[in-house]
Scaffold this active site. Structure first.
Site, PDB file in Angstrom:
ATOM      1  N   HIS A  12       0.831  -1.212   0.000  1.00 36.55           N
ATOM      2  CA  HIS A  12       0.000   0.000   0.000  1.00 36.55           C
ATOM      3  C   HIS A  12       0.866   1.263   0.000  1.00 36.55           C
ATOM      4  O   HIS A  12       2.056   1.247   0.336  1.00 36.55           O
ATOM      5  CB  HIS A  12      -0.930  -0.004   1.213  1.00 36.55           C
ATOM      6  CG  HIS A  12      -0.195   0.047   2.530  1.00 36.55           C
ATOM      7  ND1 HIS A  12       0.306   1.220   3.071  1.00 36.55           N
ATOM      8  CD2 HIS A  12       0.142  -0.938   3.402  1.00 36.55           C
ATOM      9  CE1 HIS A  12       0.902   0.959   4.217  1.00 36.55           C
ATOM     10  NE2 HIS A  12       0.822  -0.338   4.442  1.00 36.55           N
ATOM     11  N   ASN A  18       2.184   5.577   8.793  1.00 33.93           N
ATOM     12  CA  ASN A  18       3.597   5.573   8.423  1.00 33.93           C
ATOM     13  C   ASN A  18       4.261   6.904   8.725  1.00 33.93           C
ATOM     14  O   ASN A  18       5.463   6.965   8.996  1.00 33.93           O
ATOM     15  CB  ASN A  18       3.758   5.275   6.930  1.00 33.93           C
ATOM     16  CG  ASN A  18       3.217   3.907   6.562  1.00 33.93           C
ATOM     17  OD1 ASN A  18       2.419   3.760   5.632  1.00 33.93           O
ATOM     18  ND2 ASN A  18       3.655   2.879   7.284  1.00 33.93           N
ATOM     19  N   GLU A  71      -7.820   2.158  -0.503  1.00 37.05           N
ATOM     20  CA  GLU A  71      -7.581   3.448  -1.151  1.00 37.05           C
ATOM     21  C   GLU A  71      -6.424   3.357  -2.151  1.00 37.05           C
ATOM     22  O   GLU A  71      -6.462   4.012  -3.206  1.00 37.05           O
ATOM     23  CB  GLU A  71      -7.281   4.515  -0.090  1.00 37.05           C
ATOM     24  CG  GLU A  71      -8.511   4.910   0.722  1.00 37.05           C
ATOM     25  CD  GLU A  71      -8.216   5.995   1.750  1.00 37.05           C
ATOM     26  OE1 GLU A  71      -9.166   6.566   2.320  1.00 37.05           O
ATOM     27  OE2 GLU A  71      -7.009   6.276   1.976  1.00 37.05           O
ATOM     28  N   GLU A 100      -9.916  -9.545   0.303  1.00 43.03           N
ATOM     29  CA  GLU A 100      -9.485 -10.811   0.879  1.00 43.03           C
ATOM     30  C   GLU A 100      -8.948 -10.561   2.295  1.00 43.03           C
ATOM     31  O   GLU A 100      -7.835 -10.066   2.482  1.00 43.03           O
ATOM     32  CB  GLU A 100      -8.404 -11.433  -0.002  1.00 43.03           C
ATOM     33  CG  GLU A 100      -7.833 -12.721   0.514  1.00 43.03           C
ATOM     34  CD  GLU A 100      -8.907 -13.747   0.839  1.00 43.03           C
ATOM     35  OE1 GLU A 100      -9.079 -14.033   2.047  1.00 43.03           O
ATOM     36  OE2 GLU A 100      -9.584 -14.255  -0.095  1.00 43.03           O
ATOM     37  N   ARG A 102      -7.711 -12.463   4.439  1.00 44.16           N
ATOM     38  CA  ARG A 102      -6.485 -13.200   4.775  1.00 44.16           C
ATOM     39  C   ARG A 102      -5.217 -12.466   4.332  1.00 44.16           C
ATOM     40  O   ARG A 102      -4.112 -12.838   4.733  1.00 44.16           O
ATOM     41  CB  ARG A 102      -6.538 -14.597   4.144  1.00 44.16           C
ATOM     42  CG  ARG A 102      -7.542 -15.519   4.806  1.00 44.16           C
ATOM     43  CD  ARG A 102      -7.662 -16.850   4.077  1.00 44.16           C
ATOM     44  NE  ARG A 102      -8.310 -16.710   2.781  1.00 44.16           N
ATOM     45  CZ  ARG A 102      -8.603 -17.740   1.972  1.00 44.16           C
ATOM     46  NH1 ARG A 102      -8.273 -18.979   2.327  1.00 44.16           N
ATOM     47  NH2 ARG A 102      -9.209 -17.534   0.817  1.00 44.16           N
ATOM     48  N   ARG A 104      -4.837  -9.259   5.156  1.00 39.74           N
ATOM     49  CA  ARG A 104      -4.732  -8.119   6.059  1.00 39.74           C
ATOM     50  C   ARG A 104      -3.359  -8.105   6.755  1.00 39.74           C
ATOM     51  O   ARG A 104      -2.643  -9.102   6.761  1.00 39.74           O
ATOM     52  CB  ARG A 104      -5.857  -8.152   7.095  1.00 39.74           C
ATOM     53  CG  ARG A 104      -5.698  -9.246   8.132  1.00 39.74           C
ATOM     54  CD  ARG A 104      -6.887  -9.283   9.101  1.00 39.74           C
ATOM     55  NE  ARG A 104      -6.682 -10.266  10.179  1.00 39.74           N
ATOM     56  CZ  ARG A 104      -6.950 -11.558  10.084  1.00 39.74           C
ATOM     57  NH1 ARG A 104      -7.436 -12.073   8.942  1.00 39.74           N
ATOM     58  NH2 ARG A 104      -6.749 -12.362  11.121  1.00 39.74           N
ATOM     59  N   GLU A 105      -3.078  -6.970   7.340  1.00 38.06           N
ATOM     60  CA  GLU A 105      -1.802  -6.793   8.033  1.00 38.06           C
ATOM     61  C   GLU A 105      -1.738  -7.673   9.283  1.00 38.06           C
ATOM     62  O   GLU A 105      -2.773  -8.100   9.815  1.00 38.06           O
ATOM     63  CB  GLU A 105      -1.637  -5.317   8.423  1.00 38.06           C
ATOM     64  CG  GLU A 105      -0.384  -4.962   9.216  1.00 38.06           C
ATOM     65  CD  GLU A 105       0.916  -5.173   8.450  1.00 38.06           C
ATOM     66  OE1 GLU A 105       1.229  -6.347   8.154  1.00 38.06           O
ATOM     67  OE2 GLU A 105       1.614  -4.179   8.167  1.00 38.06           O
ATOM     68  N   GLN A 106      -0.517  -7.955   9.710  1.00 36.57           N
ATOM     69  CA  GLN A 106      -0.347  -8.659  10.982  1.00 36.57           C
ATOM     70  C   GLN A 106      -1.047  -7.875  12.080  1.00 36.57           C
ATOM     71  O   GLN A 106      -0.971  -6.643  12.128  1.00 36.57           O
ATOM     72  CB  GLN A 106       1.149  -8.798  11.313  1.00 36.57           C
ATOM     73  CG  GLN A 106       1.414  -9.465  12.651  1.00 36.57           C
ATOM     74  CD  GLN A 106       2.897  -9.506  12.989  1.00 36.57           C
ATOM     75  OE1 GLN A 106       3.729  -9.111  12.172  1.00 36.57           O
ATOM     76  NE2 GLN A 106       3.227  -9.968  14.168  1.00 36.57           N
TER      77      GLN A 106
END
Length: 406
Positions: A12, A18, A71, A100, A102, A104-106
């Site tokens: 992303h 960030n 986004e 999805e 699965r 996704r971020e940790q």
């Protein structure tokens, strides 16, 4: 259609998290949005993707349900399907997009704690190992590996569908990109932990080989170990401790090699050598390897021991034993001296002059200009002078004058 010819993983774009990590203390991770810079990165990624595709390619997008990844996908699609600068061969309605979970971020817990606690947790994680360390109230990279493994199995089965696209794009997160590659290419845990994160909107491309139908990774993945090696190679070597070199000097034309100290004091005769043109210098070397320098009048001998640590010893006449000025306080070039003394001072004995006092016998003679060098070599007259007291500053009392009051 069968297997896609290309699988592209995209991290992303820049998010508010960030730019400011403290935002995770108040905003849930899945709600963090892109920054204005992040939107520009997403659109630039869309143009890059457009340049990699063929006009007859079809597209399937799989994206993490987090806001920043959705986004990013939206920004990519806007640039990909835009008619600027030219009509796009990829209409929006022909592109399929799947969310999805699965991917996704940790999971780093719910709301993250303060910066000090997070710093302690990251330090502990680095010590324990990134793959197996489980975040409090969250998950480890090993947990993320398990769900990515399930997604890979699902994706592989989808390749058998007739309508599957020729290009598969996964918009996900940095750690999940590495976990996906670890599962696909069977990376070891040690290699996974050595991998560095990918940049925002960086493309990781896997192309299918025509020979064996396997997917070949087109990127050279960055590792921490390689970065350390590069820094060590670019690191300037430390300057070695300087070695003291042997000094080669010159004293009146004689070359002297030594590691000792240099002579700093100059002989008084030499200081006024230019005022005594009739002084002849004689140089000789004795049997002990010493250099002797002699002058008529007042004599000075300099003995130089030619060894690594030598001393300069000055043997002077009695007149030079006391009170001579150092080089830093040189005498005037000419003094008004009318009476000769053993050191060029007033009286021959060195006692203070009584010229001009009540004990003076007879009239005094006018002062005569004489050079200091002539005074040193006994060439001044013995006339009295009112300036003798000034010259006496260079003199000393003889044994005959001890106890005498000027």
């Amino acid at each position: 259609m069968g297997k896609p010819r290309m699988i592209i993983l995209i991290r992303h774009a820049q998010s508010e998290g960030n730019k400011n990590r403290e935002i995770h203390q108040t905003v849930p991770d899945h709600r963090v949005k892109l920054t204005p810079e992040g939107w520009k990165q997403a659109e630039a990624a869309g143009l890059k993707l457009r340049s990699l595709l063929r006009p007859d390619d079809t597209l399937h997008f799989f994206t993490s349900p987090y806001r920043r990844t959705r986004e990013t996908t939206e920004g990519i699609l806007n640039a990909l399907t835009s008619s600027n600068p030219a009509p796009s061969p990829f209409p929006r309605h022909t592109i399929k997009v799947y969310e999805e979970p699965r991917l996704r971020e940790q999971d780093f817990g719910n709301f993250q704690p303060g910066s000090s606690e997070m710093a302690r947790m990251w330090s502990e994680r680095a010590e324990y190992g990134h793959f197996f360390y489980r975040i409090p109230n969250g998950e480890s990279a090993a947990d993320a590996y398990d769900r990515v493994s399930g997604f890979n199995d699902t994706l592989w089965r989808s390749f058998g569908e007739d309508d599957f696209a020729s290009v598969c794009v996964l918009v996900t997160h940095g750690l999940m990109t590495r976990v996906f590659l670890m599962k696909w290419y069977h990376f070891s845990v040690e290699y996974f932990e050595d991998l560095r994160n990918v940049d925002h909107c960086e493309f990781v491309v896997m192309k299918r080989s025509r020979e064996n139908q396997k997917y070949i990774l087109q990127n050279e993945l960055r590792t921490w170990s390689a970065m350390r090696r590069e820094r060590e190679e670019l690191k300037e070597p430390e300057s070695p401790i300087p070695v003291r070199k042997r000094w080669v000097g010159s004293l009146d034309g004689y070359e002297i090699e030594s590691g000792g100290r240099q002579a700093r004091r100059q002989n008084t005769v030499e200081m006024f050598a230019d005022d005594a043109p009739d002084v002849e210098r004689v140089k000789d070397t004795n049997s002990k390897g010493e250099v002797e320098k002699k002058s008529r009048g007042t004599m000075a001998t300099t003995s130089i021991q030619t060894s690594d640590h030598y001393d300069l010893q000055y043997a002077r006449s009695d007149a030079f034993q006391r009170g001579l000025p150092s080089r830093s306080k040189q005498l005037p070039r000419r003094l008004e001296i009318s009476e000769e003394g053993r050191d060029g001072g007033g009286s021959r004995s060195g006692a203070p002059s009584r010229t001009g006092s009540e004990a003076s016998d007879g009239p005094s003679k006018p002062p005569v200009q004489r050079s200091m060098a002539m005074a040193l070599h006994g060439q001044l007259n013995r006339d009295t002078s009112p300036y003798r007291a000034r010259a006496n500053t260079l003199g000393d009392q003889s044994e005959d004058d001890e106890g005498e009051t000027p």
